[in-house]
Design a protein around this motif. Structure first.
Motif, PDB file in Angstrom:
ATOM      1  N   GLY A   1       1.941  -7.763  -3.075  1.00  0.00           N
ATOM      2  CA  GLY A   1       1.142  -6.777  -2.190  1.00  0.00           C
ATOM      3  C   GLY A   1       2.070  -5.948  -1.488  1.00  0.00           C
ATOM      4  O   GLY A   1       3.245  -6.133  -0.748  1.00  0.00           O
ATOM      5  N   MET A   2       2.098  -4.578  -1.459  1.00  0.00           N
ATOM      6  CA  MET A   2       2.764  -3.408  -0.979  1.00  0.00           C
ATOM      7  C   MET A   2       2.793  -3.624   0.587  1.00  0.00           C
ATOM      8  O   MET A   2       3.648  -3.282   1.120  1.00  0.00           O
TER       9      MET A   2
ATOM     10  N   THR B   1      13.704  -6.487   7.890  1.00  0.00           N
ATOM     11  CA  THR B   1      14.082  -7.580   7.041  1.00  0.00           C
ATOM     12  C   THR B   1      13.558  -7.090   5.864  1.00  0.00           C
ATOM     13  O   THR B   1      12.930  -8.007   5.270  1.00  0.00           O
ATOM     14  N   PRO B   2      13.991  -6.216   4.946  1.00  0.00           N
ATOM     15  CA  PRO B   2      13.255  -5.737   3.867  1.00  0.00           C
ATOM     16  C   PRO B   2      13.348  -6.697   2.601  1.00  0.00           C
ATOM     17  O   PRO B   2      14.533  -7.024   2.340  1.00  0.00           O
ATOM     18  N   VAL B   3      12.308  -7.203   2.042  1.00  0.00           N
ATOM     19  CA  VAL B   3      12.257  -7.611   0.550  1.00  0.00           C
ATOM     20  C   VAL B   3      12.770  -6.662  -0.466  1.00  0.00           C
ATOM     21  O   VAL B   3      12.333  -5.632  -0.153  1.00  0.00           O
ATOM     22  N   PRO B   4      13.248  -6.937  -1.558  1.00  0.00           N
ATOM     23  CA  PRO B   4      13.987  -5.897  -2.392  1.00  0.00           C
ATOM     24  C   PRO B   4      12.834  -5.285  -3.062  1.00  0.00           C
ATOM     25  O   PRO B   4      12.823  -4.228  -3.466  1.00  0.00           O
ATOM     26  N   GLU B   5      11.676  -5.984  -3.366  1.00  0.00           N
ATOM     27  CA  GLU B   5      10.364  -5.262  -4.233  1.00  0.00           C
ATOM     28  C   GLU B   5       9.399  -6.084  -4.142  1.00  0.00           C
ATOM     29  O   GLU B   5       9.491  -7.352  -4.000  1.00  0.00           O
ATOM     30  N   ARG B   6       8.329  -5.748  -4.541  1.00  0.00           N
ATOM     31  CA  ARG B   6       7.216  -6.253  -4.669  1.00  0.00           C
ATOM     32  C   ARG B   6       7.219  -7.037  -6.097  1.00  0.00           C
ATOM     33  O   ARG B   6       7.529  -6.753  -7.195  1.00  0.00           O
ATOM     34  N   VAL B   7       6.697  -8.658  -6.089  1.00  0.00           N
ATOM     35  CA  VAL B   7       6.868  -9.430  -7.394  1.00  0.00           C
ATOM     36  C   VAL B   7       5.663 -10.164  -7.559  1.00  0.00           C
ATOM     37  O   VAL B   7       5.295 -10.885  -6.425  1.00  0.00           O
TER      38      VAL B   7
ATOM     39  N   GLY C   1       0.364   2.146 -13.262  1.00  0.00           N
ATOM     40  CA  GLY C   1       1.679   1.685 -12.569  1.00  0.00           C
ATOM     41  C   GLY C   1       1.655   2.583 -11.498  1.00  0.00           C
ATOM     42  O   GLY C   1       2.203   1.955 -10.030  1.00  0.00           O
ATOM     43  N   TRP C   2       1.032   3.626 -11.419  1.00  0.00           N
ATOM     44  CA  TRP C   2       1.231   4.627  -9.841  1.00  0.00           C
ATOM     45  C   TRP C   2       0.465   4.010  -8.816  1.00  0.00           C
ATOM     46  O   TRP C   2       0.958   4.001  -7.547  1.00  0.00           O
ATOM     47  N   MET C   3      -0.422   3.551  -9.277  1.00  0.00           N
ATOM     48  CA  MET C   3      -1.334   2.977  -8.257  1.00  0.00           C
ATOM     49  C   MET C   3      -0.692   1.735  -7.679  1.00  0.00           C
ATOM     50  O   MET C   3      -0.674   1.429  -6.329  1.00  0.00           O
ATOM     51  N   ARG C   4      -0.177   0.911  -8.411  1.00  0.00           N
ATOM     52  CA  ARG C   4       0.518  -0.300  -7.831  1.00  0.00           C
ATOM     53  C   ARG C   4       1.690   0.148  -7.012  1.00  0.00           C
ATOM     54  O   ARG C   4       1.835  -0.391  -6.058  1.00  0.00           O
TER      55      ARG C   4
ATOM     56  N   GLY D   1       0.711   1.222  -3.495  1.00  0.00           N
ATOM     57  CA  GLY D   1       0.006   0.020  -2.695  1.00  0.00           C
ATOM     58  C   GLY D   1      -1.746   0.408  -3.013  1.00  0.00           C
ATOM     59  O   GLY D   1      -2.386   0.004  -1.922  1.00  0.00           O
ATOM     60  N   LEU D   2      -2.147   0.929  -4.235  1.00  0.00           N
ATOM     61  CA  LEU D   2      -3.463   1.274  -4.277  1.00  0.00           C
ATOM     62  C   LEU D   2      -4.083   0.166  -5.172  1.00  0.00           C
ATOM     63  O   LEU D   2      -5.299   0.518  -5.706  1.00  0.00           O
ATOM     64  N   GLU D   3      -3.286  -0.745  -5.610  1.00  0.00           N
ATOM     65  CA  GLU D   3      -4.032  -1.687  -6.823  1.00  0.00           C
ATOM     66  C   GLU D   3      -5.363  -2.250  -6.425  1.00  0.00           C
ATOM     67  O   GLU D   3      -6.359  -2.487  -7.110  1.00  0.00           O
ATOM     68  N   TRP D   4      -5.459  -2.660  -5.098  1.00  0.00           N
ATOM     69  CA  TRP D   4      -6.684  -3.180  -4.440  1.00  0.00           C
ATOM     70  C   TRP D   4      -7.787  -2.162  -4.570  1.00  0.00           C
ATOM     71  O   TRP D   4      -8.892  -2.581  -4.794  1.00  0.00           O
ATOM     72  N   LEU D   5      -7.520  -0.887  -4.563  1.00  0.00           N
ATOM     73  CA  LEU D   5      -8.517   0.248  -4.594  1.00  0.00           C
ATOM     74  C   LEU D   5      -9.111   0.089  -6.031  1.00  0.00           C
ATOM     75  O   LEU D   5     -10.371   0.383  -6.421  1.00  0.00           O
ATOM     76  N   PHE D   6      -8.320   0.045  -6.972  1.00  0.00           N
ATOM     77  CA  PHE D   6      -8.668  -0.129  -8.513  1.00  0.00           C
ATOM     78  C   PHE D   6      -9.444  -1.308  -8.674  1.00  0.00           C
ATOM     79  O   PHE D   6     -10.453  -1.196  -9.380  1.00  0.00           O
ATOM     80  N   ARG D   7      -8.938  -2.296  -8.157  1.00  0.00           N
ATOM     81  CA  ARG D   7      -9.820  -3.715  -8.607  1.00  0.00           C
ATOM     82  C   ARG D   7     -11.224  -3.561  -7.673  1.00  0.00           C
ATOM     83  O   ARG D   7     -12.240  -4.026  -8.230  1.00  0.00           O
ATOM     84  N   LEU D   8     -11.076  -3.104  -6.728  1.00  0.00           N
ATOM     85  CA  LEU D   8     -12.351  -3.090  -6.039  1.00  0.00           C
ATOM     86  C   LEU D   8     -13.424  -2.043  -6.861  1.00  0.00           C
ATOM     87  O   LEU D   8     -14.419  -2.300  -6.880  1.00  0.00           O
ATOM     88  N   ALA D   9     -12.909  -0.736  -7.336  1.00  0.00           N
ATOM     89  CA  ALA D   9     -13.858   0.127  -7.981  1.00  0.00           C
ATOM     90  C   ALA D   9     -14.456  -0.904  -9.477  1.00  0.00           C
ATOM     91  O   ALA D   9     -15.486  -0.527 -10.041  1.00  0.00           O
TER      92      ALA D   9
END
Length: 249
Positions: free
Chosen positions: A53-54, A65-71, A193-196, A199-207
């Protein structure tokens, strides 16, 4: 860890004869564990916990304390299956509607030649509400003797079942992967990919599933994410202020 580092870690642990549990918390899971000590213990007991989750990635940066990436579990099902094909690990898929796990297994095998799927199971909804249902599902997994198990039942159901399975298969690795089996099968659409990345993947799934996901995202998820980001920023400012005062002394 990065996604690639997670796969490397699992390879090293399996080579050493050690099993484990991967949890991929998103905002919804974090909201659940924030108010439930038992669920918090369940997540903290996993060997690997990565940010799915972004907002979690952004919060870690705000904290300093940043994590390197979303996994995500949806990505790990591919990268770990690739590693399994190269290392010869038998893989098991558990979860999804009837036929979905089998379709995901076929797709994974077609993308990763040499992948050996030693079993799939799509138990009926609510099977884990009874001891008999859980025993049946566990027995099928244990009899297949997998090295890597993807369990897509949603949190916390998948992770509670993993806790039981680990006692019977201590040398295997388990991934609580949510909707990843449906994504791999192609029965559930994933955001571009651009939505992921934004941080907008939730919006795609909501739609795609407004009736099922509106409350989760709009009523519960978005307010929690905003509070998480704000509290992370405030915590960072307080820590920076305290460090500055100590330096002045």
């Amino acid at each position: 860890m990065t996604e690639g580092e997670v796969a490397g870690w699992v390879e090293g642990e399996l080579a050493a004869g050690r099993g484990g549990h991967i949890v991929t918390p998103n905002v919804d899971i974090c909201r659940a564990v924030a108010g439930d000590a038992a669920l918090r213990e369940l997540v903290n007991g996993a060997e690997v916990v990565v940010a799915d989750g972004m907002p979690l990635v952004w919060a870690s940066r705000l904290l300093g304390t940043p994590v390197p990436e979303r996994v995500t579990g949806a990505d790990l099902i591919w990268s770990l299956s690739d590693r399994a094909a190269r290392c010869g690990w038998p893989v098991y898929l558990l979860g999804g509607p009837p036929g979905v796990a089998a379709a995901a297994a076929a797709e994974l095998a077609s993308r990763h030649p040499g992948l050996r799927v030693c079993g799939v199971d799509a138990p009926p909804y609510g099977f884990d509400a009874t001891a008999r249902g859980r025993r049946r599902a566990r027995r099928k997994v244990v009899e297949a003797r997998p090295s890597l198990v993807f369990v897509g039942l949603g949190f916390p159901r998948q992770d509670l079942l993993i806790g039981e399975l680990r006692r019977e298969l201590p040398g295997a690795w388990f991934v609580g992967c949510g909707a990843a089996i449906g994504f791999a099968a192609g029965t559930v659409s994933r955001a571009p990919g651009w939505m992921r990345g934004a941080g907008l993947e939730w919006l795609f799934r909501l739609a795609c599933e407004p009736g099922r996901l509106a409350r989760r995202y709009l009523v519960d998820g978005v307010p929690f994410a905003l509070r998480l980001l704000l509290s992370s920023a405030v915590t960072r400012l307080r820590l920076s202020g305290a460090a500055g005062r100590r330096s002045a002394l």
